[in-house]
Design a protein around this motif. Structure first.
Motif, PDB file in Angstrom:
ATOM      1  N   VAL A 183       0.838  -1.173   0.005  1.00 33.03           N
ATOM      2  CA  VAL A 183      -0.016   0.262  -0.008  1.00 33.03           C
ATOM      3  C   VAL A 183       0.791   1.102   0.126  1.00 33.03           C
ATOM      4  CG1 VAL A 183      -1.670   1.318   1.455  1.00 33.03           C
ATOM      5  CG2 VAL A 183      -2.072  -1.058   0.957  1.00 33.03           C
ATOM      6  N   GLY A 184       1.798   1.169   0.720  1.00 33.39           N
ATOM      7  CA  GLY A 184       2.925   2.385   0.856  1.00 33.39           C
ATOM      8  C   GLY A 184       3.625   2.619  -0.554  1.00 33.39           C
ATOM      9  N   LEU A 185       3.919   1.453  -1.181  1.00 33.46           N
ATOM     10  CA  LEU A 185       4.296   1.656  -2.500  1.00 33.46           C
ATOM     11  C   LEU A 185       3.431   2.180  -3.544  1.00 33.46           C
ATOM     12  CD1 LEU A 185       7.162   1.207  -3.993  1.00 33.46           C
ATOM     13  CD2 LEU A 185       6.702  -1.188  -4.424  1.00 33.46           C
ATOM     14  N   LEU A 186       2.158   1.653  -3.444  1.00 33.45           N
ATOM     15  CA  LEU A 186       1.327   1.950  -4.227  1.00 33.45           C
ATOM     16  C   LEU A 186       0.911   3.537  -4.100  1.00 33.45           C
ATOM     17  CD1 LEU A 186      -1.103   1.818  -6.469  1.00 33.45           C
ATOM     18  CD2 LEU A 186      -2.384   0.814  -3.972  1.00 33.45           C
ATOM     19  N   PHE A 187       1.016   4.025  -2.706  1.00 30.40           N
ATOM     20  CA  PHE A 187       0.950   5.594  -2.553  1.00 30.40           C
ATOM     21  C   PHE A 187       1.875   6.527  -3.358  1.00 30.40           C
ATOM     22  CE2 PHE A 187       1.704   9.321  -0.140  1.00 30.40           C
ATOM     23  CZ  PHE A 187       0.250   9.852   0.067  1.00 30.40           C
TER      24      PHE A 187
END
Length: 477
Positions: A183-187
């Motif tokens: 999720v952090g990388l997608l953000f």
């Protein structure tokens, strides 16, 4: 008294590290040894250290062979097609270039070394940003955040430190965190899209011909690695940007052999002697198999990387002198990281053996409001943002996390939850003034550190909070 001495030892360690009066390895060894004598248990120092070294040996082995493995993969050209493909995708579109920067930084971060990631990313992307007059702080900010998320890999540093400090298995910390980190990388990718649209709105989409005409008019003579190696004025002239055709605008197009030797980095030089194009698919399949086995936990991570490094060296460099040369090329990184882990055995051994950490934990339990006790993982996640920014990872994971973990344990919070929560602040940490790699990043990109900080802090903090929120939502933290 042990409570006061414990906090004094941690404070002394942090101050000396932040003021750069001592190296992390020296501070991790000498300060706890001195305080062990103050406590009156100097005669037991040897037992504390041996116990610590025994428990930390698997972590040190993992880091040693992971660095060798990914160093060899970069040497033989595993990531070269990825870089060329990203540059071909980017063309002269600012939106694609910003997204490509995040993608490239995330992929190259698999080697676990921030300096290497920034060298490869900036070397490949800097010419495009420069010639299209794009904001260079966008490049440094996106690269730092992507690397910060990927820096949580077990061999990247923070996870290994958390595992070392709390005597846990790195895979038990990392594998459950994968959804939150995704999720952090997608953000980061979504943020890259937004920033890229801003750049596209400001500059428009140029064609290759327009870029080359502007290049000729400006008569640029800069080289990519001025900031990193101080090799300006080597007489190589401007580097053409290849945003069409083969898309091979790599660092070899923008830096000379002298700069390459000065930095001791062969990164993406298409003519380096270590390339093994005929073995590309073997290396790719070996890497995929290795990462799959790690996630599926078929074998302990140290064993996987030990076998992987041995296979990579034997197949790619069958002659012993060549193998020795590759090992020597990565020896500095291996020694620094593994040395840090074994030095940490002294710090954590004294902290645990003398009972200081128990006394400090009891004090913190009394200080933390009763209502917050069961939420110590959340507290740790929030605290990891400022604490990992204003202090080194060594200071936070070896000095602060064990105390927080003991306080959390008193309220039923497991060490694994605390360790996972402690990783949340890494996207912000990678832009900390205490991280040497960030100076490689801003130096190569010719960006003022203050400008980089003003741009990246707010976005990096948002990335950290996205990871924390996802961790809570998925029940990981």
């Amino acid at each position: 008294m042990l409570t006061i001495l414990g906090f004094a030892m941690i404070a002394t360690f942090l101050v000396l590290i932040m003021l750069k009066k001592m190296s992390p390895i020296a501070a991790l060894v000498l300060i706890p040894a001195l305080f062990c004598v103050f406590v009156g248990k100097g005669a037991k120092l040897g037992d504390y250290v041996i116990d610590g070294v025994t428990s930390l040996a698997p972590t040190a082995a993992m880091l040693m062979f992971a660095i060798v493995y990914f160093g060899v993969m970069i040497d033989v050209g595993l990531f070269d097609p990825v870089v060329r493909g990203i540059l071909k995708f980017c063309k002269a579109d600012p939106l694609r270039i910003v997204i490509g920067t995040a993608l490239l930084a995330a992929i190259v971060s698999l080697d676990g070394d921030g300096s290497t990631t920034f060298m490869i990313t900036v070397s490949a992307m800097y010419p495009l940003y420069k010639r299209l007059k794009m904001s260079l702080v966008v490049m440094t900010g996106v690269a730092a955040m992507a690397n910060g998320v990927m820096n949580t890999l077990p061999w990247g540093g923070p996870t290994a430190r958390a595992a070392t400090a709390l005597k846990l298995d790195a895979s038990d910390i990392f594998v459950p965190m994968i959804p939150a980190l995704a999720v952090g990388l997608l953000f980061v990718f979504v943020l890259s899209y937004v920033l890229g649209r801003r750049e596209r709105a400001r500059l428009g989409v140029l064609t290759l011909d327009e870029v080359l005409v502007e290049d000729a008019e400006e008569k640029e003579t800069e080289t990519v690695l001025v900031g990193a190696g101080g090799s300006a004025g080597t007489g190589q002239g401007k580097a053409p940007v290849r945003t069409g055709g083969s898309g091979s605008g790599t660092d070899a197009d923008a830096r000379d052999d002298g700069a390459d030797e000065d930095d001791g980095f062969q990164g993406l030089d298409p003519h380096r002697a270590t390339l093994r194009p005929r073995l590309y698919w073997f290396n790719a399949l070996l890497t995929v198999a290795l990462l799959t086995a790690m996630i599926m936990e078929y074998l302990p991570i140290p064993v996987l990387f030990l076998i992987g490094a041995a296979l990579a060296l034997t197949v790619n460099f069958p002659h012993i002198p060549d193998q020795k040369a590759r090992l020597a090329a990565h020896a500095d990184n291996v020694l620094n990281v593994s040395g840090m882990v074994f030095a940490a055995a002294v710090f954590t051994g004294v902290l645990q053996g003398t009972g200081m950490v128990d006394h400090m934990a009891r004090w913190m339990v009394d200080v933390v409001p009763e209502g917050m006790g069961p939420h110590m993982a959340l507290v740790t996640g929030v605290l990891s943002l400022p604490l990992t920014y204003f202090m080194s990872n060594d200071g936070f994971y070896f000095g602060v996390l064990p105390v927080l973990a003991e306080a959390g344990a008193a309220h039923g919070v497991t060490p694994l939850e605390m360790a996972r929560a402690s990783l949340v602040g890494q996207p912000l940490h990678m832009s900390s003034p205490l991280v040497p790699a960030v100076y490689v990043l801003v130096g190569m990109a010719k960006v003022e550190f203050g400008d980089h900080t003003r741009f990246v802090v707010k976005w990096a903090a948002c990335t950290c909070l996205a990871i924390l929120g996802a961790g809570i939502l998925f029940g990981i933290i």
